[in-house]
Design a protein around this motif. Structure first.
Motif, PDB file in Angstrom:
ATOM      1  N   LEU A   1       8.035  -7.803 -10.493  1.00  0.00           N
ATOM      2  CA  LEU A   1       9.164  -7.870 -11.413  1.00  0.00           C
ATOM      3  C   LEU A   1      10.150  -6.790 -11.006  1.00  0.00           C
ATOM      4  CD1 LEU A   1       7.783  -8.241 -15.041  1.00  0.00           C
ATOM      5  CD2 LEU A   1       9.286  -9.803 -13.801  1.00  0.00           C
ATOM      6  N   GLY A   2      11.399  -7.165 -10.891  1.00  0.00           N
ATOM      7  CA  GLY A   2      12.430  -6.168 -10.640  1.00  0.00           C
ATOM      8  C   GLY A   2      12.691  -5.377 -11.924  1.00  0.00           C
ATOM      9  N   GLU A   3      13.393  -4.267 -11.814  1.00  0.00           N
ATOM     10  CA  GLU A   3      13.653  -3.442 -13.002  1.00  0.00           C
ATOM     11  C   GLU A   3      14.422  -4.218 -14.039  1.00  0.00           C
ATOM     12  OE1 GLU A   3      15.868  -0.731 -15.570  1.00  0.00           O
ATOM     13  OE2 GLU A   3      16.800  -1.850 -13.917  1.00  0.00           O
TER      14      GLU A   3
ATOM     15  N   GLN B   1      17.399 -17.503 -15.200  1.00  0.00           N
ATOM     16  CA  GLN B   1      17.067 -18.664 -14.351  1.00  0.00           C
ATOM     17  C   GLN B   1      15.927 -18.315 -13.396  1.00  0.00           C
ATOM     18  OE1 GLN B   1      18.642 -21.831 -14.116  1.00  0.00           O
ATOM     19  NE2 GLN B   1      19.545 -21.280 -16.078  1.00  0.00           N
ATOM     20  N   ARG B   2      16.061 -17.117 -12.774  1.00  0.00           N
ATOM     21  CA  ARG B   2      15.075 -16.742 -11.786  1.00  0.00           C
ATOM     22  C   ARG B   2      13.707 -16.591 -12.433  1.00  0.00           C
ATOM     23  NH1 ARG B   2      16.660 -11.619  -9.927  1.00  0.00           N
ATOM     24  NH2 ARG B   2      18.669 -12.574  -9.476  1.00  0.00           N
ATOM     25  N   LEU B   3      13.698 -15.968 -13.611  1.00  0.00           N
ATOM     26  CA  LEU B   3      12.424 -15.764 -14.312  1.00  0.00           C
ATOM     27  C   LEU B   3      11.779 -17.097 -14.686  1.00  0.00           C
ATOM     28  CD1 LEU B   3      13.300 -12.674 -16.541  1.00  0.00           C
ATOM     29  CD2 LEU B   3      11.600 -12.784 -14.725  1.00  0.00           C
ATOM     30  N   GLU B   4      12.640 -18.054 -15.041  1.00  0.00           N
ATOM     31  CA  GLU B   4      12.089 -19.355 -15.391  1.00  0.00           C
ATOM     32  C   GLU B   4      11.489 -20.030 -14.163  1.00  0.00           C
ATOM     33  OE1 GLU B   4      14.804 -22.141 -17.175  1.00  0.00           O
ATOM     34  OE2 GLU B   4      13.166 -23.311 -18.026  1.00  0.00           O
ATOM     35  N   GLU B   5      12.206 -19.893 -13.031  1.00  0.00           N
ATOM     36  CA  GLU B   5      11.692 -20.470 -11.782  1.00  0.00           C
ATOM     37  C   GLU B   5      10.358 -19.849 -11.408  1.00  0.00           C
ATOM     38  OE1 GLU B   5      14.519 -20.285  -8.539  1.00  0.00           O
ATOM     39  OE2 GLU B   5      15.916 -21.470  -9.745  1.00  0.00           O
TER      40      GLU B   5
END
Lengths: 879, 112
Positions: free
Chosen positions: B6-8, B51-55
């Motif tokens: 996970l990025g900050e 969006q990225r987290l959902e992907e």
């Protein structure tokens, strides 16, 4: 408060389509919030900035995983699928594929052969670089007295040089004359076809020389140009420059041989050349011959002229006639005064490239004989018939089989196959099949080419195929066949409604008029060709077995030009020493004809024979009135003639004996002493004309006939050979049996007989395999019905009748189409023959019986098999 | 098992979604981050991260009802998935371990 419009537009156009709704909602909500917290200006700024950052320019083109991609017509995956399915279908239905491939390959092979033939025919003489400026001078003559009009491609020594001198549009002329000449090779003398021609032969025609200078090769009167083959044969090498060949001067009586030095060796003449030579000699004409104005009226060679490219052919023709009339005026007048004849000649030009396919003017004087374009048409017609029938098979079988494939079509449609995709699939199948057939056809062509060459009198080879136009023709043929055979079935099959195919299979089988009419057409063509073949056979049979009116059995004919009376006497004495030899009789060589006045004024055109008293007895030709010539009456040779019955009829004599015939060219008068019964002196392709016999001693004999006893052939022939060689050591010896020679006059008919037979057999064969396929499918389709009928007590014959009658009705129907067409065609063809068979109903009946019989056998095989199967099996299988 | 990184900012967004529970959608998430962290974040940044987290499978989403203030457009609500929760816990655990292993002098120097 509204956010900037451009930012909204950007988002609409380039935002990600999947998240556009909530993004816009969120941004609007935030905008309100920003306006309240940081003011409108900064809110606008933030809004725009965020909008810009949200752009996903490529989002639209990205495929979403939820959508099914629209199928691409020629996608590799689908192509592979089509191919696999096609291959499986073809492999699974072996009989069906075999019928189609065999039929199509025969059809294609026939078409390919005919294309080869036709290409060869139309390409005749086109290889000369001076084309289209080479023309042949032709003449139209009204014979003396205006009795007959004749056209000829012939001219004399005179026309070429005179016209070239007087007409600037003519650049050059070349005369070309062929004749038999005796050639000495070691101690043996052989008759050899040679050609006399002018020295500029090689600058007008494009025949390359292997060695020698084409410009000067024929300038020296003692030079000779020979072909590659001739050089090989004579000197066993093509390096023959400077070698010597001996020829006899055929125009003088001397038996001296003159040496000719080889000054050129020419490459093998192309197959499609009207001029094919082995030996070319320079034409040498004495000045006194050229000075004789009578030369205008002797025609015996071919003159070709080379026109300037800008020349107007029509104008040149008019100029030629003007020159002729001016130059020959005196001669024409003198002749008119002497014989009271209206002589007229009209000259014209015929393009060299038209010569080969010209029906009107034969290519003679040693040129390769022209061929009748009708042959090309008939051959093309037969090839077209065969190919059409093969395509019809394909269409019929594919549609008949379509019921079996209906489910496949239905499922393809339901899972999204479009109509044009199915069309492509079925067309692809037809092309695949056609491709196989094409490959087989190529092999087949290679195999039958020797036979075909023999039949068509050609030397065609497959290497001809490397001609761009022909290859293009074959590709076109392939594509047309593929389309022709596949298009209609593809259209029909792709049009099936998926619901119908999957739920109610039976509704698809309608009346199928197309299939029925195609079968009718097939059999109409087949019966047409059967009738044609039968007719040609009976006509040929008639021609070769009809009594000629004389006895040609056991008679040997030997050519001997310039046979003198004294030589004949010696020959006769020598020959009769052999007990097997019964008689010997001389005759003039070749065909002579002339004109004479009878009853003082009537002019009669007739065939004219020089014989002696032994001639009529040797052939057992009866004398109807009067008597034969007699050796005991010396006046017979100077005063008497015999005529045939037609001559008497034409002359209108009631009492022929004692009538006078007045020869126009020298005013000699002869009295008729006997009337000879009409007999067919020429081939039966000509009607019997007036014929006259003389014993005039100044006329030469050109050949003699020897009658031998049966079963003494070997000894007699040996004796004749020995005697001939002894008496005439410098004359080539060759003999022929007269009856064999007479049969050989019908070679053309014999060839057409064979070609028609091939055509008919092939069309019948292909029609029948098609019918066989249809019958198989029909029997398969009705297998349950047959089972039930059998269980209920139907007999095998009744079942066969049930299955066959449909097809037999169609075959019967085809006769209605074929008979009138065939009748018309054979009637037309028979008109060409003065002696011909009558068209008999039997030909038609035989053809009909034959066609029905063949069809019946074909269908019965399947019907009987279907009728004999155990009825339980198909009924159970359906459960 | 490969650990999900996970990025900050991703961590912040994921935590915010967890805090907001049923009310997490683009606007609330952006405002919450601004209030809680005091930093100004662009909506676009938040949106792309979501969006990225959902992907990555840390978030799931569903469309909510439309409201008039948004021009009739619906909201997309986000919830943390089981994978998302585990990722948060892992991050927290790593931090705690790191904090726990700090020497006491260093802590004092930091002024605590």
């Amino acid at each position: 408060m509204k956010p900037p419009r451009w930012a909204n537009w950007l988002l609409e156009a380039f935002g990600h389509p999947d998240t556009r709704e909530e993004v816009q909602g969120d941004l609007l909500e935030l905008y309100d919030y920003w306006v309240q917290t940081v003011g409108k200006r900064r809110a606008d700024w933030r809004y725009s900035l965020n909008a810009l950052k949200l752009l996903r320019p490529l989002a639209k083109s990205k495929r979403s995983s939820a959508e099914y991609p629209p199928p691409f017509l020629l996608s590799p995956d689908m192509l592979r699928n089509y191919f696999t399915i096609a291959w499986r279908t073809l492999a699974h239905n072996k009989a069906y594929s075999l019928i189609n491939v065999v039929g199509l390959s025969i059809g294609l092979a026939a078409a390919m052969l005919i294309m080869l033939y036709t290409k060869d025919e139309v390409s005749y003489d086109r290889f000369h670089t001076n084309n289209p400026n080479i023309y042949r001078i032709t003449s139209r003559q009204i014979t003396p007295g205006g009795v007959q009009e004749s056209v000829a491609g012939n001219t004399g020594y005179f026309q070429g040089p005179t016209f070239t001198a007087g007409i600037p549009a003519i650049r050059a002329f070349v005369r070309f004359q062929g004749h038999q000449n005796d050639m000495k090779q070691g101690n043996e003398v052989k008759s050899q076809q040679v050609f006399l021609t002018d020295s500029n032969f090689f600058s007008v025609f494009s025949f390359p020389l292997l060695s020698g200078n084409p410009k000067t090769a024929l300038t020296n009167p003692n030079s000779v140009v020979i072909s590659e083959e001739m050089a090989e044969k004579q000197f066993s090498t093509t390096d023959a420059l400077g070698k010597v060949i001996f020829f006899k001067d055929s125009y003088s009586d001397s038996s001296q041989f003159k040496p000719y030095t080889v000054t050129g060796v020419a490459r093998r003449s192309p197959q499609n050349s009207s001029i094919k030579f082995d030996v070319l000699l320079p034409m040498v004409i004495k000045p006194e011959v050229m000075a004789d104005r009578n030369n205008w009226f002797n025609i015996f060679l071919n003159t070709f002229v080379l026109l300037r490219p800008d020349a107007r052919v029509h104008k040149v023709g008019a100029q030629m006639n003007r020159i002729y009339l001016a130059d020959a005026r005196e001669t024409i007048k003198a002749m008119a005064e002497k014989y009271g004849m209206k002589n007229n000649v009209e000259y014209a030009l015929q393009p060299f490239t038209h010569m080969h396919l010209s029906k009107e003017l034969p290519a003679d004087n040693g040129l390769v004989d022209s061929s009748n374009p009708t042959y090309s048409f008939i051959l093309s017609g037969i090839a077209l018939f065969i190919l059409t029938i093969a395509c019809i098979n394909f269409v019929n079988l594919t549609i008949a089989r379509s019921l079996k494939r209906a489910k496949e079509i239905g499922i393809r449609k339901i899972v999204g196959g479009g109509r044009y995709q199915l069309t492509v699939q079925f067309l692809g199948e037809s092309f695949l099949l056609c491709f196989c057939a094409f490959a087989f056809a190529l092999i087949l062509v290679q195999l039958v080419l020797p036979t075909f060459n023999q039949l068509s009198n050609k030397a065609l080879s497959l290497s001809y195929l490397f001609d761009a136009r022909l290859v293009a023709g074959y590709v076109a043929l392939f594509l047309t066949t593929g389309l022709l055979a596949g298009f209609y079935p593809a259209l029909v099959l792709s049009g099936y409604s998926p619901v119908q195919t999957l739920y109610s299979l039976n509704r698809l089988s309608g009346k199928n008029y197309l299939q029925k009419s195609l079968v009718v057409l097939q059999f109409a063509i087949a019966s047409f060709l059967i009738i044609g073949t039968l007719t040609i056979y009976s006509q040929f049979n008639y021609l070769t077995t009809k009594s000629l009116g004389y006895d040609d059995k056991q008679v040997i004919s030997v050519d001997k030009s310039g046979l003198k009376r004294s030589e004949l006497k010696l020959l006769r004495e020598e020959l009769l020493k052999q007990p097997g030899i019964m008689a010997i009789s001389p005759k003039n060589g070749g065909r002579w004809g002339t004109i004479a006045r009878v009853n003082g004024e009537t002019q009669l055109d007739f065939q004219y024979e020089t014989i002696d008293p032994t001639y009529l007895p040797i052939f057992r030709i009866p004398i109807v009135k009067g008597r034969n010539f007699s050796a005991d009456l010396p006046t017979d040779s100077t005063q008497s003639i015999l005529v045939n019955e037609t001559f008497v009829k034409k002359a209108g004599w009631k009492h022929p004996l004692g009538q006078v015939v007045d020869f126009w060219y020298n005013n000699e008068k002869y009295r008729v002493v006997g009337v000879v019964k009409d007999h067919h002196y020429a081939s039966l392709n000509e009607s019997i004309g007036p014929q006259l016999f003389t014993m005039k001693p100044t006329n030469g004999f050109g050949k003699f006939f020897v009658k031998i006893k049966p079963n003494t052939e070997t000894a007699s022939l040996r004796h004749i050979t020995k005697t001939f060689r002894q008496l005439f050591p410098t004359t080539p010896y060759a003999y022929k049996f007269l009856d064999v020679e007479n049969r050989s006059k019908y070679e053309a008919e014999a060839k057409w007989k064979q070609i028609m037979l091939f055509g008919a057999v092939l069309t019948i064969f292909i029609s029948c395999i098609g019918l066989f396929g249809l019958a198989t499918l029909a029997a398969e389709r009705r297998i349950k019905e047959i089972g039930i009928r059998k269980v209920l007590g139907a007999s095998v014959p009744s079942l066969v009748q049930l299955l066959s009658s449909d097809f037999l009705k169609l075959v019967g129907l085809s006769f209605i189409v074929a008979f009138p067409a065939a009748w018309y065609a054979i009637d037309k063809w028979l008109q060409n023959y003065p002696y011909r068979i009558d068209i008999s109903a039997w030909t038609f009946v035989t053809a009909a019986i034959l066609a029905i019989l063949i069809a019946l056998i074909t269908i019965s095989i399947q019907s009987i098999r279907a009728a004999l199967t155990n009825p339980i099996q198909p009924l159970r299988a359906g459960e | 098992m490969k650990r999900a990184f996970l990025g900050e900012f991703e961590e912040v967004v994921l935590l915010t979604v967890a805090i907001l529970d049923e009310e997490a959608y683009g606007v609330t998430i952006t405002q919450e981050i601004e209030q809680k962290t005091g930093r100004t974040v662009g909506f676009s940044t938040v949106h792309t991260t979501l969006q990225r987290l959902e992907e990555k499978g840390f978030l799931s989403s569903r469309m909510g009802g439309a409201t008039a203030e948004r021009g009739g457009r619906r909201k997309r609500f986000f919830t943390v998935t089981a994978a998302g929760r585990r990722a948060l816990q892992e991050v927290k655990q790593v931090r705690e371990e790191l904090w726990g292993s700090l020497p006491p002098q260093t802590l004092q120097l930091m002024g605590n």
